[in-house]
Design a protein around this motif. Structure first.
Motif, mmCIF file in Angstrom:
data_model
loop_
_atom_site.group_PDB
_atom_site.id
_atom_site.type_symbol
_atom_site.label_atom_id
_atom_site.label_comp_id
_atom_site.label_asym_id
_atom_site.label_seq_id
_atom_site.Cartn_x
_atom_site.Cartn_y
_atom_site.Cartn_z
ATOM 1 N N GLY A 247 122.865 -14.042 14.274
ATOM 2 C CA GLY A 247 122.104 -15.283 14.217
ATOM 3 C C GLY A 247 121.041 -15.253 13.120
ATOM 4 O O GLY A 247 120.590 -16.287 12.652
ATOM 5 N N GLY A 248 120.652 -14.051 12.715
ATOM 6 C CA GLY A 248 119.596 -13.940 11.713
ATOM 7 C C GLY A 248 120.044 -13.312 10.405
ATOM 8 O O GLY A 248 119.295 -13.319 9.427
ATOM 9 N N GLU B 85 123.608 -18.720 12.495
ATOM 10 C CA GLU B 85 122.727 -19.882 12.499
ATOM 11 C C GLU B 85 123.548 -21.143 12.199
ATOM 12 O O GLU B 85 123.330 -22.198 12.816
ATOM 13 C CB GLU B 85 121.712 -19.656 11.366
ATOM 14 C CG GLU B 85 120.397 -20.290 11.493
ATOM 15 C CD GLU B 85 119.537 -19.896 10.268
ATOM 16 O OE1 GLU B 85 119.747 -18.810 9.660
ATOM 17 O OE2 GLU B 85 118.671 -20.692 9.909
ATOM 18 N N PRO C 210 124.145 -20.367 22.967
ATOM 19 C CA PRO C 210 124.432 -20.040 21.573
ATOM 20 C C PRO C 210 125.711 -20.723 21.095
ATOM 21 O O PRO C 210 126.709 -20.765 21.803
ATOM 22 C CB PRO C 210 124.605 -18.524 21.603
ATOM 23 C CG PRO C 210 125.097 -18.227 22.984
ATOM 24 C CD PRO C 210 124.514 -19.278 23.876
ATOM 25 N N GLY C 211 125.636 -21.246 19.874
ATOM 26 C CA GLY C 211 126.727 -22.054 19.370
ATOM 27 C C GLY C 211 128.018 -21.284 19.122
ATOM 28 O O GLY C 211 129.106 -21.839 19.282
ATOM 29 N N GLY C 212 127.888 -20.019 18.707
ATOM 30 C CA GLY C 212 129.077 -19.252 18.304
ATOM 31 C C GLY C 212 130.222 -19.287 19.298
ATOM 32 O O GLY C 212 131.305 -19.792 18.996
ATOM 33 N N PRO C 213 129.991 -18.761 20.521
ATOM 34 C CA PRO C 213 131.092 -18.736 21.486
ATOM 35 C C PRO C 213 131.568 -20.137 21.864
ATOM 36 O O PRO C 213 132.766 -20.339 22.100
ATOM 37 C CB PRO C 213 130.504 -18.021 22.703
ATOM 38 C CG PRO C 213 129.103 -17.689 22.396
ATOM 39 C CD PRO C 213 128.804 -18.045 20.980
ATOM 40 N N GLY D 79 126.373 -10.378 16.433
ATOM 41 C CA GLY D 79 126.932 -11.366 17.357
ATOM 42 C C GLY D 79 128.195 -12.066 16.867
ATOM 43 O O GLY D 79 129.131 -12.281 17.633
ATOM 44 N N VAL D 80 128.248 -12.398 15.576
ATOM 45 C CA VAL D 80 129.405 -13.142 15.053
ATOM 46 C C VAL D 80 130.650 -12.239 14.968
ATOM 47 O O VAL D 80 131.782 -12.728 14.898
ATOM 48 C CB VAL D 80 129.060 -13.797 13.694
ATOM 49 C CG1 VAL D 80 130.212 -14.631 13.161
ATOM 50 C CG2 VAL D 80 127.821 -14.689 13.834
ATOM 51 N N ASN E 261 133.604 -12.896 17.139
ATOM 52 C CA ASN E 261 134.513 -14.015 16.872
ATOM 53 C C ASN E 261 135.952 -13.549 16.603
ATOM 54 O O ASN E 261 136.206 -12.766 15.695
ATOM 55 C CB ASN E 261 133.975 -14.809 15.667
ATOM 56 C CG ASN E 261 134.736 -16.088 15.463
ATOM 57 O OD1 ASN E 261 135.813 -16.083 14.883
ATOM 58 N ND2 ASN E 261 134.187 -17.181 15.956
ATOM 59 N N THR F 182 126.976 -8.415 20.401
ATOM 60 C CA THR F 182 125.724 -9.159 20.530
ATOM 61 C C THR F 182 124.612 -8.154 20.865
ATOM 62 O O THR F 182 124.888 -6.979 21.127
ATOM 63 C CB THR F 182 125.862 -10.234 21.627
ATOM 64 O OG1 THR F 182 126.438 -9.632 22.779
ATOM 65 C CG2 THR F 182 126.774 -11.363 21.179
ATOM 66 N N ASP F 183 123.362 -8.606 20.844
ATOM 67 C CA ASP F 183 122.227 -7.687 20.996
ATOM 68 C C ASP F 183 122.312 -6.870 22.285
ATOM 69 O O ASP F 183 122.643 -7.404 23.344
ATOM 70 C CB ASP F 183 120.915 -8.484 20.982
ATOM 71 C CG ASP F 183 120.654 -9.090 19.614
ATOM 72 O OD1 ASP F 183 121.354 -8.738 18.661
ATOM 73 O OD2 ASP F 183 119.728 -9.923 19.518
HETATM 74 O O1 KG4 Z 1 123.485 -10.261 17.074
HETATM 75 P P1 KG4 Z 1 123.095 -11.394 17.920
HETATM 76 O O2 KG4 Z 1 123.299 -11.311 19.409
HETATM 77 O O3 KG4 Z 1 121.577 -11.762 17.716
HETATM 78 C C1 KG4 Z 1 120.971 -11.693 16.443
HETATM 79 O O4 KG4 Z 1 120.598 -10.592 16.006
HETATM 80 O O5 KG4 Z 1 120.903 -12.790 15.807
HETATM 81 O O6 KG4 Z 1 123.866 -12.672 17.339
HETATM 82 C C2 KG4 Z 1 123.718 -13.936 17.901
HETATM 83 C C3 KG4 Z 1 124.541 -14.909 17.074
HETATM 84 C C4 KG4 Z 1 124.340 -16.348 17.494
HETATM 85 O O7 KG4 Z 1 124.109 -17.142 16.338
HETATM 86 C C5 KG4 Z 1 125.665 -16.708 18.143
HETATM 87 O O8 KG4 Z 1 125.985 -18.079 17.999
HETATM 88 C C6 KG4 Z 1 126.634 -15.818 17.393
HETATM 89 O O9 KG4 Z 1 125.939 -14.613 17.209
HETATM 90 N N1 KG4 Z 1 127.872 -15.561 18.131
HETATM 91 C C7 KG4 Z 1 129.093 -15.938 17.696
HETATM 92 C C8 KG4 Z 1 130.019 -15.572 18.725
HETATM 93 N N2 KG4 Z 1 129.319 -14.961 19.723
HETATM 94 C C9 KG4 Z 1 128.010 -14.965 19.345
HETATM 95 N N3 KG4 Z 1 129.469 -16.563 16.579
HETATM 96 C C10 KG4 Z 1 130.779 -16.848 16.433
HETATM 97 N N4 KG4 Z 1 131.718 -16.544 17.360
HETATM 98 C C11 KG4 Z 1 131.397 -15.917 18.506
HETATM 99 N N5 KG4 Z 1 132.338 -15.638 19.391
#
Ligand code: KG4
Ligand code: ZN
Length: 349
Positions: A143-144, A170, A184-187, A287-288, A291, A315-316
């Motif tokens: 996300g960052g 983001e 969170p938008g990703g999932p 987090g991404v 995907n 994810t974190d």
């Molecule tokens: O690493 P993380 O848990 O936190 C940060 O360090 O930012 O990542 C969170 C990010 C969020 O923007 C979320 O939407 C994204 O990871 N995310 C995904 C998926 N799961 C989480 N993005 C795309 N597809 C996914 N399945």
């Protein structure tokens, strides 16, 4: 060597015990995501308050689980050090983890290891059965952050590319808002994309300076314009009006088309870096990296086996912090005074 890892940089409180940088002994996680879901993003004050509420019970749980499994009465006797995320992240959130870790390090007389959150994401991959090999190419997407990092060895790395504007996670979160999907938008975008046609909406791939740099802000704006056009409006229609005017199938098409182009961008740069740097391993982290479309596209493109952690370690989490802490302890000389460690919200790789 057993390290207690503490993570609290954003909206997840993670606590874990890892042995020798490869065995996860206990793993606890609490998230304030549900609170933020309605706001379209993390509200820093709510996140910090949630960390305060859950961090001590979470540590207690992890220690009891470990003590029970090993049939010991004092788990602290077996713990060799404490690792904590001190940046990058939200100030209020980071403070809770760092103050907790500092206090425990003083009380329990344990060495304290300051962990870089983004670097720690990569270390979730060291918990896999098949350990990554150096030199290692890591695509860190969260996300960052959106970064390509080349590791010659532990603690010896170069940042070779990064986003010049938004992080890819983001962008997922912002496109989710256009579609009226919660944080969170990703999932949620990934789920919606399953029902959509990834070729239905033409979206541009950004051209950026720097061979391995990314840009996602133009893509996000292109999604907004395409969505406005889909409902027969122009750029003046507020994005907050879009969720009610887009149909379910239009939202699915937006999600699928956005996801395809965003992931192609990541894959192209990663493949290029692979060809130039010829690493022994390629890992995705953050987090991404959860995907499935990214995993599929990148696995297909690379001539070697792509490595990634299970979703709960992408994810974190506290496990990645404890794992990096083990390598810091093994390296020696990387501990800091528990009376002095400060947070660094803008810490870079
Ligand atoms: O690493 P993380 O848990 O936190 C940060 O360090 O930012 O990542 C969170 C990010 C969020 O923007 C979320 O939407 C994204 O990871 N995310 C995904 C998926 N799961 C989480 N993005 C795309 N597809 C996914 N399945
Ligand atoms: Zn993260």
């Amino acid at each position: 060597m057993i390290i207690l890892g503490i993570e609290s940089s954003c909206d997840e409180t993670g606590v874990a015990l890892v042995e020798d940088g490869r065995q996860l002994l206990a793993n606890g996680l609490a998230s304030s995501m549900d609170i933020h879901a309605n706001y379209g993003g993390v509200i820093p004050e709510f996140a910090a308050r949630s960390h305060i509420e859950v961090i001590l019970p979470l540590i207690d749980n992890v220690l009891s689980e470990f003590a029970e499994a090993k049939n010991i009465s004092n788990p602290w006797q077996k713990i060799d050090g404490i690792a904590v995320t001190y940046g990058a992240g939200l100030s209020g959130s980071l403070l809770v983890g760092v103050m907790t870790a500092r206090t425990l390090a003083i009380l329990k007389k344990k060495p304290l290891y300051p962990v870089n959150h983004v670097e720690a994401h990569v270390y979730a991959n060291f918990l896999l059965d098949k350990k990554p090999q150096f030199p290692l190419l890591a695509l860190i997407v969260s996300g960052g952050h959106s970064q390509l990092v080349y590791f010659r060895n532990h603690f010896d790395y170069s940042l070779i590319g990064q986003t010049v504007d938004d992080a890819v996670g983001e962008a997922f979160d912002k496109v989710a808002r256009i579609c009226g999907l919660p944080y969170p938008g990703g999932p949620n975008i990934a789920l919606a994309a399953k029902a959509g046609n990834p070729r239905s909406i033409q979206l541009p791939k950004a051209k950026v300076d720097g061979e391995y740099n990314f840009s996602f802000s133009g893509l996000k704006t292109a999604v907004l314009r395409a969505s406005q056009a889909l409902v027969g409006a122009d750029y003046r229609l507020e994005s907050t009006k879009l969720p009610e005017r887009l149909s379910v199938s239009q939202k699915a098409d937006i999600a699928a088309s956005f996801q395809k182009v965003a992931m192609e961008t990541l894959v192209e740069k990663t493949l290029k870096a692979y060809e130039e740097y010829q690493p022994k391993s390629v890992v995705i982290a953050g987090g991404v990296a959860a995907n499935q479309e990214l995993r599929r596209q990148l696995s297909e493109a690379l001539p070697l086996e792509l490595q990634y952690a299970p979703i709960n370690l992408c994810t974190d989490n506290g496990a990645m912090v404890a794992t990096l802490g083990c390598y810091m302890a093994e390296q020696g000389g990387l501990e800091v005074s528990p009376y002095e460690l400060q947070i660094n919200p803008n810490l870079k790789m």
